[in-house]
Design an enzyme around this catalytic site. Structure first.
Site, PDB file in Angstrom:
ATOM      1  CB  ILE A 128      -6.806   1.763   3.422  1.00 18.55           C
ATOM      2  CG1 ILE A 128      -6.400   0.682   2.530  1.00 18.55           C
ATOM      3  CG2 ILE A 128      -7.293   2.879   2.876  1.00 18.55           C
ATOM      4  CD1 ILE A 128      -7.850  -0.249   1.812  1.00 18.55           C
ATOM      5  CG  ASP A 129      -5.573   1.480   8.911  1.00 19.87           C
ATOM      6  OD1 ASP A 129      -4.256   1.943   9.179  1.00 19.87           O
ATOM      7  OD2 ASP A 129      -6.558   1.950   9.831  1.00 19.87           O
ATOM      8  CE  LYS A 130      -2.290  -8.214   8.727  1.00 20.42           C
ATOM      9  NZ  LYS A 130      -1.791  -8.632   9.922  1.00 20.42           N
ATOM     10  CB  THR A 178      -9.159  -0.725   6.371  1.00 19.60           C
ATOM     11  OG1 THR A 178      -9.319  -0.142   7.529  1.00 19.60           O
ATOM     12  CG2 THR A 178     -10.014  -0.005   5.485  1.00 19.60           C
ATOM     13  NE  ARG A 231      -8.737   0.729  13.215  1.00 21.48           N
ATOM     14  CZ  ARG A 231      -7.639  -0.067  13.157  1.00 21.48           C
ATOM     15  NH1 ARG A 231      -6.749   0.176  12.401  1.00 21.48           N
ATOM     16  NH2 ARG A 231      -7.528  -0.908  13.957  1.00 21.48           N
TER      17      ARG A 231
END
Length: 353
Positions: A160-162, A164, A264
């Site tokens: 998962i993104d930084k 998130t 997103r």
């Protein structure tokens, strides 16, 4: 190694704000080379790298010929100069154990479930070579003789993104990673996210389908393309309204696919960028009133949650060894909970007037 670098390009974007590319590999084609698709040519030249990985690297703009990006169907010619250009400089990517606290939700001999905080990078990349989740996992498992953090057959199964927050699964054995990876590939896992997005929805639930690929105008973002365009990767997101606040809405998002920045990009595509998402324009006041008090209210909200309001809330899969269904849920982090409470109080005050 080059094959590991190619693998990493599929998973998440790095943060080179200048959009600069760095050369990681150079091949000069022989004079006697017959025309051959570049994905096949590079597969033959690079050991331990699949043709599929090279195709995805090319489709992402990382494979260049004579200083220009090419697609995977380009046919190489004698004396072509092929370069692999990535969005980070060459760096020793060996993962060293680092004593970083982890919020471990569950652990057994096969796997770990971790609740990642917002702001923590999952895997080393450009500008973030230390302090990542995998460095922390390496420290936690440093006394497990069979776990090598640099072995691609174990470790993170997805990312998962930084900025998130939420749940991730880490495989401690090759068998666990293989079996979990098959479940993710076959879309039999269950993942849901909570997101606060701009705008109100007319409907209570919906489905978004659109290929995810790099935005040609901003390579640090992903864009949505028609399913039949041949651009990007197939992506499907289902959403359901959980709570309405007039100018913003709390939704649950369930993924059929797991593409980079999928929620997103999909939410921006349908006109509902994630609240406070700088990369996709959600850090601007997109809905609401012109009065100064409302403008200040939104600015205060941005201070409370200065990142995209997105949390990986649930994760479900079949245990790779026992065959039992495993389901996990994590509470919203403090920043998102405070953000929602602020909107609830505002809505309550408006209704009392």
């Amino acid at each position: 190694m080059t094959e590991d670098i190619i693998q990493n390009t599929e998973e998440e974007l790095t943060e080179d704000e200048n959009g600069q590319l760095y050369e990681h590999l150079r091949i000069v084609v022989d004079k006697g080379q017959v025309p051959l698709r570049i994905d096949k040519f590079m597969t033959e030249k690079l050991q331990h790298t699949s043709r599929n990985r090279i195709q995805r690297a090319a489709d992402s703009g990382f494979v260049h010929v004579n200083e220009k990006p090419v697609k995977s169907n380009y046919k190489v010619r004698p004396l072509d100069v092929i370069t692999l250009m990535l969005d980070r400089p060459q760096y020793d990517s060996s993962i060293e154990p680092e004593d970083i606290p982890l919020d471990i939700v569950y652990e057994d001999s096969e796997l770990m479930i971790i609740n990642k905080p917002a702001g923590m990078v999952v895997h080393p990349g450009c500008g973030n070579y230390h302090g990542t989740l995998v460095n922390a996992v390496a420290w936690h498992l440093k006394d497990v003789p069979d776990y090598d953090p640099n072995d691609p057959e174990v470790g993170l199964v997805h990312r998962i993104d930084k900025d998130t927050s939420g749940l991730l699964v880490v495989a401690k054995t090759p068998l666990a990673k293989t079996k979990l990876g098959v479940q993710f590939f076959n879309k039999t896992t269950h993942r849901s996210y909570n997101a606060l997005v701009w705008g109100n929805f007319q409907e209570d639930e919906g489905r978004i389908e659109g290929n995810i690929g790099r935005d040609p105008k901003d390579r640090l973002r992903m864009a949505v393309f028609p399913p039949d365009s041949g651009i990007g990767k197939t992506a499907v997101t289902h959403y359901r309204v959980l709570e309405r606040f007039g100018y913003v809405t709390l939704v649950e998002c369930i993924l059929e696919t797991g593409r980079t920045h999928q929620i997103r990009a999909h939410m921006k595509h349908i006109g509902h960028p994630l609240f406070s998402d700088e990369r996709y324009g959600g850090n601007e006041i997109l809905r609401g009133e012109r009065c100064g008090s409302y403008q200040q209210f939104i600015r205060n909200c941005f201070k409370i949650c200065p990142r995209q309001a997105l949390h990986a809330k649930t994760l479900g899969f079949v245990h790779p060894k026992t065959g039992k269904q495993m389901d996990f849920t994590s509470a919203l982090p403090d920043d998102m909970e405070q953000l929602l409470e602020k909107w609830r109080r505002r809505q309550s005050n408006d209704e009392e007037m």
